[in-house]
Design an enzyme around this catalytic site. Sequence first.
Site, short mmCIF file in Angstrom:
data_model
loop_
_atom_site.label_atom_id
_atom_site.label_comp_id
_atom_site.label_asym_id
_atom_site.label_seq_id
_atom_site.Cartn_x
_atom_site.Cartn_y
_atom_site.Cartn_z
CE LYS A 146 5.42 3.60 -7.63
NZ LYS A 146 4.36 2.67 -8.03
CD GLU B 276 -0.37 10.08 5.56
OE1 GLU B 276 0.28 10.47 4.56
OE2 GLU B 276 -1.57 9.75 5.51
N GLY C 151 3.02 0.09 -4.88
CA GLY C 151 3.40 0.19 -3.46
C GLY C 151 3.13 -1.09 -2.69
NE ARG C 152 -2.79 -2.60 -4.50
CZ ARG C 152 -2.84 -1.47 -5.21
NH1 ARG C 152 -2.25 -0.38 -4.77
NH2 ARG C 152 -3.49 -1.42 -6.36
CD GLU D 81 -3.75 0.72 -1.62
OE1 GLU D 81 -3.56 0.48 -0.41
OE2 GLU D 81 -2.99 1.41 -2.30
CG HIS E 3 -9.68 -17.64 23.42
ND1 HIS E 3 -10.11 -18.51 24.41
CD2 HIS E 3 -8.76 -18.32 22.70
CE1 HIS E 3 -9.42 -19.64 24.30
NE2 HIS E 3 -8.60 -19.56 23.27
CE LYS F 266 -1.12 8.57 -0.76
NZ LYS F 266 0.07 8.13 -1.47
C1 G6Q Z 1 0.04 1.06 -2.22
C2 G6Q Z 1 -0.59 2.34 -2.07
C3 G6Q Z 1 -0.24 3.10 -0.84
C4 G6Q Z 1 1.16 3.70 -0.85
C5 G6Q Z 1 1.29 4.69 0.30
C6 G6Q Z 1 2.66 5.28 0.41
O1 G6Q Z 1 -0.08 0.36 -3.19
O2 G6Q Z 1 -0.45 3.10 -3.20
O3 G6Q Z 1 -0.40 2.32 0.32
O4 G6Q Z 1 2.11 2.70 -0.75
O5 G6Q Z 1 0.33 5.69 0.13
O6 G6Q Z 1 3.01 5.92 -0.78
P1 G6Q Z 1 4.50 6.39 -1.01
O7 G6Q Z 1 5.37 5.19 -1.06
O8 G6Q Z 1 4.50 7.14 -2.31
O9 G6Q Z 1 4.87 7.26 0.16
#
Ligand code: G6Q
Length: 553
Positions: A210, A216, A271-272, A357, A388, A516
């Site tokens: 986003k 990462e 994002g989620r 989150e 199990h 971050k």
């Molecule tokens: C989701 C969070 C988090 C995010 C990641 C990736 O709601 O904010 O999991 O999606 O940190 O972020 P970017 O899409 O900006 O790389």
Amino acid sequence: MTNPDVRPTDLPSWKNLTAHAAQMKSQHLKDLFASDDKRFDKFSLQTSHLLFDYSKNLITDETKAALLALAKESGVESWRGKMFAAEHINATEDRAVMHVALRDKSSKPIVIDAADARPAINAELERMRKLSEKLRSGEWIGYTGKTITDIVSIGIGGSNLGPLMVCEALKDYSDKRFTMHFVSNIDGVQIADVLAGLNPETTLFVISSKTFTTQETMTNARTAEQWFMAAAGDKAAIAKHFVAVSTNRKLVTAFGIAEENIFDMWDWVGGRFSLWSAIGLPIVLSLGYELFDELLQGAYEMDLHFQTAPLAENAPVMLALVGIWNRNFLGYPAHALLPYDQCLHRFPAYMQQAEMESNGKSVNWAGEQISYGSVPLVWGEVGINGQHAFYQMLHQGTDIIPADFIGSIAPTVVVEGHHDALMANFFAQTQALMLGIDADQVRRELSAKGVSAARIEEIVEHKVHRGNRPTNTFLLNKVDARSLGALIALYEHKIFVQGIIWRIHSFDQWGVELGKVLAAGIQPELDIAKETNPKHDSSTRNLINIYKRAKTK
Ligand code: G6Q
């Protein structure tokens, strides 16, 4: 979302529920079932995609009425209206929360921040469809003229878990035209492993971020680009092998990805909650556009149910309320998600992020510390494997862990003799957790097996299961794109309803942001030529120094 005058604990319904819970704690679920053969009828509901049975919770008619009063007094319906009307309910980020717009199948305008978002949403969907078709038909070819065989999705958190979970859940519906790979970890072992098996001439990378700043993802994207360029040599070839999904076109372009290969998303999609947006591109590529559209359709149908069903028959509302009852009034600290469907094996991880989150917060809308629990620890695994392993604790541990059991009437893949065996366990587990087995029963069973009276007394207490452990059961007709869309949307709305009742901001994630920022500060210090920040606490400083000394050897 600022409404500092309402604290849940001040509401009459909250006080009523607190007193009522004190009485209910001495009840046993098996007695509630024995005394009322209408429990299932009263405490279950059917939507067009699933049956939701919440009768195996320690609730009565009185509990349900009091929980519904809590939803009313909390203004759940009016806040639901505000979300769907694109008000800036994500107050700390000053944004609307409109993932529901991405799957809105009506033809009405979707006004977000004074403009109709529908044309842009439809345009992105159309671009996703076209890319998928070009790849599938072989019209899109790599830099040496070969067709694409492998797709590598690079992203993390909300830009990874949704597409990964859905691709896994629905892979048996795909024509398996492409082999999908997902890279999220900055630990090089993951990308090295994926790239080792790939041919750059036939690989397409989807970089999903986003912000397009996430360390990462950017690190993995650069590694992928270097690996690709080592083979292709020519920068122009990147346009045939890299596409990106982001809100940040400027950074994507600076990375070197062609304008026409950038898919847009918007800041009103968290994002989620973003798998419905172009973040779902790996889903479209893996499964084909029609299945993605079915997924959106299922979610839309759940959105309509959430908006229109009376609260007492509203699946997300009742799921949220039962969760609040277990968490805030019975005091249970955790909640397990247990799919009895191999294809849902990433569902617990996906929902763990969505729930924890969103509602893992401890201040209310007014910025005050809350005095009640917010989201419990949400965790889980494929149920049958868990039986199990950790189910021992669910049956006999000192903590009571409510759980959601998710199963389906028809299997995704029919293999003679398997599904009934799976489902027998599914039904048996919620029954066992509810009923338990008391000392007299244990004695009778052992005695019938010829165990001596002395030996029985030695082991009887170890074999007692006190039961009274609450569960929800979801029974889908089948895990398919439509029912999966509905199931995900159901949990999304559960999260929303709980956030409203708890008066917390469900749609920000400052706890993720902090890590971050700190990591970005520490990374340059790991260069052995640089000094470690003397202002770090002694633990962090020493750990960094030990790491640096060791890596020079
Ligand atoms: C989701 C969070 C988090 C995010 C990641 C990736 O709601 O904010 O999991 O999606 O940190 O972020 P970017 O899409 O900006 O790389």
